[in-house]
Motif scaffolding. Structure first.
Motif, short mmCIF file in Angstrom:
data_model
loop_
_atom_site.label_atom_id
_atom_site.label_comp_id
_atom_site.label_asym_id
_atom_site.label_seq_id
_atom_site.Cartn_x
_atom_site.Cartn_y
_atom_site.Cartn_z
N GLN A 35 0.84 -1.19 0.00
CA GLN A 35 0.00 0.00 0.00
C GLN A 35 0.89 1.26 0.00
O GLN A 35 1.44 1.63 1.03
CB GLN A 35 -0.91 -0.02 1.23
N THR A 95 -7.20 7.75 5.42
CA THR A 95 -7.68 6.56 4.69
C THR A 95 -6.57 5.52 4.60
O THR A 95 -6.81 4.32 4.77
CB THR A 95 -8.15 6.96 3.27
N TRP A 96 -5.34 5.98 4.33
CA TRP A 96 -4.19 5.07 4.26
C TRP A 96 -3.93 4.43 5.62
O TRP A 96 -3.70 3.22 5.72
CB TRP A 96 -2.96 5.83 3.80
N ALA A 123 -6.49 1.66 6.56
CA ALA A 123 -6.62 0.50 5.68
C ALA A 123 -6.58 -0.78 6.52
O ALA A 123 -5.73 -0.94 7.40
CB ALA A 123 -5.50 0.49 4.65
#
Length: 220
Positions: A68, A166-167, A170
């Motif tokens: 990611q 948001t990262w 995850a």
């Protein structure tokens, strides 16, 4: 050769054949380029899935698949070039006397120290998720010169902040210690809940990565 034998003239390749040949070469070059760019990640996964230098024992770190990438242009600091251990915590909850937070910072500092001469390939990041002032004693004990830590504040820009949150969220693992490879991709995480932190196993995980994957700058 007899007079009756017919010698066929050489026929040059047609235009379509030349195009097909160029297309194949282009595809091969593209594949080679992708392999070169993905080499660090491939090496990391190869270490854990194939080599298993620790006798095949399960590691404590949780591999992230697919990796990611850290969101680009949301912070001013550059997280590319070294292995990065990142933890996100509010400064309001990370004060002297708060064992939960201070223990994480201590574990990260000791983990980097345990890498010996390879420690300069590892950087530590505390992502401060609120606007509170960092405890002066913690700031002194975990500064960059002494402990290798960089303190980073959440971006003020709401769009950038949302991308970063948001990262972090995850897989619902915001509270973990996140391990980014030298390209800035999260490829592993260490859970920090009760019973999850195991310093010795974390050391083995990071040692394996640094041993079998030569990427990451040497020196500060």
């Amino acid at each position: 050769m007899s007079d009756k034998e017919i010698v066929e003239p050489l026929i040059p390749a047609s235009g379509s054949q030349k195009i097909d040949s160029a297309t194949k070469r282009g595809r091969i070059q593209m594949i080679l380029l992708l392999l070169v760019c993905a080499a660090p990640v491939i090496a990391s996964y190869f270490t854990f899935y194939v080599i298993k230098p620790a006798g095949g024992k399960a590691n404590i770190g949780e591999l992230v698949s697919p990796v990611q990438p850290f969101p680009s242009n949301v912070i001013e600091e550059n997280l590319v070039g070294k292995w990065t251990l990142l933890v996100a915590r509010p400064a309001s909850e990370c004060k002297v006397g708060d064992d939960a937070c201070v223990t994480l910072l201590h574990v990260m500092r000791q983990l980097r120290t345990a890498m010996g001469k390879e420690r300069t390939r590892v950087q530590l990041v505390w992502l401060v998720t609120d606007d509170s002032v960092i405890d002066p004693e913690i700031a002194k004990s975990y500064d960059k010169e002494l402990a290798g830590f960089t303190f980073i504040r959440m971006p003020r820009d709401l769009a950038k902040k949302q991308r970063l949150m948001t990262w972090l969220n995850a897989d619902n693992e915001q509270s973990a210690i996140h391990l980014l490879d030298p390209r800035g991709d999260r490829m592993m995480r260490f859970k920090t809940g009760e019973g999850h932190l195991d310093f010795k196993k974390m050391v083995k995980d990071l040692e394996k990565l640094l041993k079998w994957n030569p990427t990451g700058k040497v020196g500060d």
